[in-house]
Write an enzyme that holds these catalytic residues in place. Structure first.
Site, PDB file in Angstrom:
ATOM      1  N   PHE A 270      45.165  14.122  44.695  1.00  0.00           N
ATOM      2  CA  PHE A 270      46.227  14.527  45.603  1.00  0.00           C
ATOM      3  C   PHE A 270      46.895  13.271  46.156  1.00  0.00           C
ATOM      4  O   PHE A 270      46.260  12.429  46.766  1.00  0.00           O
ATOM      5  CB  PHE A 270      45.705  15.411  46.739  1.00  0.00           C
ATOM      6  CG  PHE A 270      46.819  16.166  47.399  1.00  0.00           C
ATOM      7  CD1 PHE A 270      47.305  17.341  46.847  1.00  0.00           C
ATOM      8  CD2 PHE A 270      47.429  15.663  48.540  1.00  0.00           C
ATOM      9  CE1 PHE A 270      48.370  18.021  47.432  1.00  0.00           C
ATOM     10  CE2 PHE A 270      48.493  16.338  49.130  1.00  0.00           C
ATOM     11  CZ  PHE A 270      48.958  17.518  48.577  1.00  0.00           C
TER      12      PHE A 270
ATOM     13  N   LYS B 192      51.304  15.522  36.728  1.00  0.00           N
ATOM     14  CA  LYS B 192      49.845  15.626  36.573  1.00  0.00           C
ATOM     15  C   LYS B 192      49.621  16.521  35.365  1.00  0.00           C
ATOM     16  O   LYS B 192      49.418  17.727  35.513  1.00  0.00           O
ATOM     17  CB  LYS B 192      49.228  16.308  37.793  1.00  0.00           C
ATOM     18  CG  LYS B 192      49.118  15.469  39.030  1.00  0.00           C
ATOM     19  CD  LYS B 192      48.294  16.234  40.067  1.00  0.00           C
ATOM     20  CE  LYS B 192      48.595  15.803  41.463  1.00  0.00           C
ATOM     21  NZ  LYS B 192      48.047  16.702  42.494  1.00  0.00           N
TER      22      LYS B 192
ATOM     23  N   ARG C 104      55.285  11.584  54.340  1.00  0.00           N
ATOM     24  CA  ARG C 104      56.438  11.519  53.435  1.00  0.00           C
ATOM     25  C   ARG C 104      57.138  10.166  53.520  1.00  0.00           C
ATOM     26  O   ARG C 104      57.822   9.751  52.589  1.00  0.00           O
ATOM     27  CB  ARG C 104      57.455  12.613  53.779  1.00  0.00           C
ATOM     28  CG  ARG C 104      56.958  14.024  53.547  1.00  0.00           C
ATOM     29  CD  ARG C 104      58.133  14.998  53.670  1.00  0.00           C
ATOM     30  NE  ARG C 104      57.727  16.386  53.796  1.00  0.00           N
ATOM     31  CZ  ARG C 104      57.433  17.179  52.777  1.00  0.00           C
ATOM     32  NH1 ARG C 104      57.486  16.729  51.550  1.00  0.00           N
ATOM     33  NH2 ARG C 104      57.088  18.432  52.978  1.00  0.00           N
TER      34      ARG C 104
ATOM     35  N   ASP D  49      53.934  14.951  50.730  1.00  0.00           N
ATOM     36  CA  ASP D  49      53.239  15.147  52.009  1.00  0.00           C
ATOM     37  C   ASP D  49      51.838  15.708  51.832  1.00  0.00           C
ATOM     38  O   ASP D  49      51.503  16.292  50.808  1.00  0.00           O
ATOM     39  CB  ASP D  49      54.023  16.135  52.870  1.00  0.00           C
ATOM     40  CG  ASP D  49      53.938  17.565  52.329  1.00  0.00           C
ATOM     41  OD1 ASP D  49      54.237  17.768  51.138  1.00  0.00           O
ATOM     42  OD2 ASP D  49      53.535  18.468  53.078  1.00  0.00           O
TER      43      ASP D  49
ATOM     44  N   ASP E 130      52.915  19.646  38.949  1.00  0.00           N
ATOM     45  CA  ASP E 130      51.469  19.808  39.015  1.00  0.00           C
ATOM     46  C   ASP E 130      51.088  20.953  38.063  1.00  0.00           C
ATOM     47  O   ASP E 130      51.015  20.748  36.856  1.00  0.00           O
ATOM     48  CB  ASP E 130      51.105  20.074  40.480  1.00  0.00           C
ATOM     49  CG  ASP E 130      49.621  20.219  40.726  1.00  0.00           C
ATOM     50  OD1 ASP E 130      48.832  19.743  39.922  1.00  0.00           O
ATOM     51  OD2 ASP E 130      49.248  20.812  41.757  1.00  0.00           O
TER      52      ASP E 130
ATOM     53  N   LYS F 177      61.424  19.481  50.247  1.00  0.00           N
ATOM     54  CA  LYS F 177      61.694  18.214  50.891  1.00  0.00           C
ATOM     55  C   LYS F 177      61.220  17.052  50.028  1.00  0.00           C
ATOM     56  O   LYS F 177      61.691  15.937  50.142  1.00  0.00           O
ATOM     57  CB  LYS F 177      60.958  18.147  52.240  1.00  0.00           C
ATOM     58  CG  LYS F 177      61.334  19.228  53.204  1.00  0.00           C
ATOM     59  CD  LYS F 177      60.413  19.135  54.455  1.00  0.00           C
ATOM     60  CE  LYS F 177      60.655  20.318  55.357  1.00  0.00           C
ATOM     61  NZ  LYS F 177      59.665  20.342  56.468  1.00  0.00           N
ATOM     62  N   GLY F 178      60.232  17.319  49.153  1.00  0.00           N
ATOM     63  CA  GLY F 178      59.492  16.256  48.490  1.00  0.00           C
ATOM     64  C   GLY F 178      60.306  15.235  47.727  1.00  0.00           C
ATOM     65  O   GLY F 178      59.955  14.063  47.683  1.00  0.00           O
TER      66      GLY F 178
ATOM     67  N   GLU G  22      62.635  16.446  40.800  1.00  0.00           N
ATOM     68  CA  GLU G  22      61.425  16.864  41.523  1.00  0.00           C
ATOM     69  C   GLU G  22      60.564  15.645  41.839  1.00  0.00           C
ATOM     70  O   GLU G  22      60.654  14.619  41.161  1.00  0.00           O
ATOM     71  CB  GLU G  22      60.610  17.811  40.624  1.00  0.00           C
ATOM     72  CG  GLU G  22      60.442  19.226  41.110  1.00  0.00           C
ATOM     73  CD  GLU G  22      59.809  19.433  42.472  1.00  0.00           C
ATOM     74  OE1 GLU G  22      59.869  18.564  43.354  1.00  0.00           O
ATOM     75  OE2 GLU G  22      59.249  20.525  42.668  1.00  0.00           O
ATOM     76  N   ASP G  23      59.727  15.779  42.838  1.00  0.00           N
ATOM     77  CA  ASP G  23      58.785  14.700  43.153  1.00  0.00           C
ATOM     78  C   ASP G  23      57.611  14.702  42.186  1.00  0.00           C
ATOM     79  O   ASP G  23      57.216  13.663  41.661  1.00  0.00           O
ATOM     80  CB  ASP G  23      58.288  14.818  44.607  1.00  0.00           C
ATOM     81  CG  ASP G  23      57.834  16.228  44.986  1.00  0.00           C
ATOM     82  OD1 ASP G  23      57.857  17.147  44.125  1.00  0.00           O
ATOM     83  OD2 ASP G  23      57.444  16.421  46.152  1.00  0.00           O
TER      84      ASP G  23
HETATM   85  P1  IMP Z   1      53.394  23.090  41.001  1.00  0.00           P
HETATM   86  O1  IMP Z   1      54.179  24.346  41.207  1.00  0.00           O
HETATM   87  O2  IMP Z   1      51.914  23.346  40.988  1.00  0.00           O
HETATM   88  O3  IMP Z   1      53.835  22.288  39.799  1.00  0.00           O
HETATM   89  O4  IMP Z   1      53.580  22.224  42.290  1.00  0.00           O
HETATM   90  C1  IMP Z   1      54.709  21.545  42.556  1.00  0.00           C
HETATM   91  C2  IMP Z   1      54.812  21.172  44.023  1.00  0.00           C
HETATM   92  O5  IMP Z   1      53.517  21.030  44.627  1.00  0.00           O
HETATM   93  C3  IMP Z   1      55.458  19.835  44.152  1.00  0.00           C
HETATM   94  O6  IMP Z   1      56.843  19.965  44.266  1.00  0.00           O
HETATM   95  C4  IMP Z   1      54.822  19.280  45.420  1.00  0.00           C
HETATM   96  O7  IMP Z   1      55.556  19.683  46.542  1.00  0.00           O
HETATM   97  C5  IMP Z   1      53.468  19.920  45.488  1.00  0.00           C
HETATM   98  N1  IMP Z   1      52.388  19.012  45.016  1.00  0.00           N
HETATM   99  C6  IMP Z   1      51.704  19.076  43.856  1.00  0.00           C
HETATM  100  N2  IMP Z   1      50.793  18.097  43.763  1.00  0.00           N
HETATM  101  C7  IMP Z   1      50.921  17.377  44.888  1.00  0.00           C
HETATM  102  C8  IMP Z   1      50.265  16.184  45.373  1.00  0.00           C
HETATM  103  O8  IMP Z   1      49.376  15.563  44.746  1.00  0.00           O
HETATM  104  N3  IMP Z   1      50.685  15.736  46.593  1.00  0.00           N
HETATM  105  C9  IMP Z   1      51.653  16.352  47.319  1.00  0.00           C
HETATM  106  N4  IMP Z   1      52.292  17.450  46.905  1.00  0.00           N
HETATM  107  C10 IMP Z   1      51.931  17.956  45.696  1.00  0.00           C
HETATM  108 MG    MG Z   2      57.751  19.722  46.388  1.00  0.00          MG
END
Ligand code: IMP
Ligand code: MG
Length: 175
Positions: A148, A127, A161, A155, A99, A40-41, A95-96
């Protein structure tokens, strides 16, 4: 309550950066682009970005889940897959936030196995310090610290959101 959330990136800055990203994408995809919005992000970011694209744009959606509370489980699930083939298409994943990079690494492998003509990533936030998987991000809006963040699609436990800006979450906000 959303009135005591510290603002990290305000609406004006977000919109200005999206205009710059859209200009780059318009130059790179003259023949058109298939945008995959990762729900959803990235719904809000995608909605603003595609309205600034002037090349032929085709919009697709996927729902993936990986996070519980504020920690990535690393356990990525495709909750809703694409409705149409991406074979031979120029595809941009929107993507939003990137991380750890686990979600996008998984998605890149999955979607590349379907033989798109090209496959790239556009994310609003990155990040970089938290990355533990190699992912090649072609377009990103802002590199942020290890905090965060919520709002503008992002969210905490499905809330926030709808904020029009990117804010910093801390767990005293609920009180
Ligand atoms: P990754 O797989 O660790 O790169 O995480 C990606 C997903 O984690 C993103 O699409 C977000 O939905 C969620 N996410 C990562 N960091 C944050 C944050 O600071 N706030 C909210 N959602 C996050
Ligand atoms: Mg996401």
């Amino acid at each position: 309550m959303t009135n005591n959330i510290p603002v990290l990136i305000d609406e004006k800055k977000i919109q200005a950066r999206i205009t710059e990203l859209a200009n780059q994408i318009n130059k790179a995809y003259k023949d058109g682009v298939t945008v995959i919005c990762i729900l959803k992000g990235s719904i809000i970011f995608t909605a603003d970005l595609v309205r600034k694209l002037t090349v032929p744009t085709y919009l697709e959606f996927m729902v993936v889940s990986s996070y519980e509370d504020t920690e990535s489980t690393g356990n990525i699930k495709v909750v809703k897959d694409l409705d149409s083939s991406i074979a031979n298409k120029d595809v941009l994943i929107v993507e939003d936030i990137v991380d750890t990079g686990k979600t996008l690494k998984y998605l890149m492998e999955l979607l590349n196995s379907r033989h798109p003509k090209s496959l790239k990533i556009c994310t609003l936030l990155s990040k970089k310090a938290r990355r533990n998987c190699e992912v090649d991000v072609a377009y990103y809006g802002f590199d942020i610290e290890d905090e965060f963040v919520i709002g503008y699609g992002l969210d905490y436990d499905q809330e926030y959101r709808n904020l029009p800006y990117i804010g910093i979450y801390n767990d005293t906000q609920k009180d």
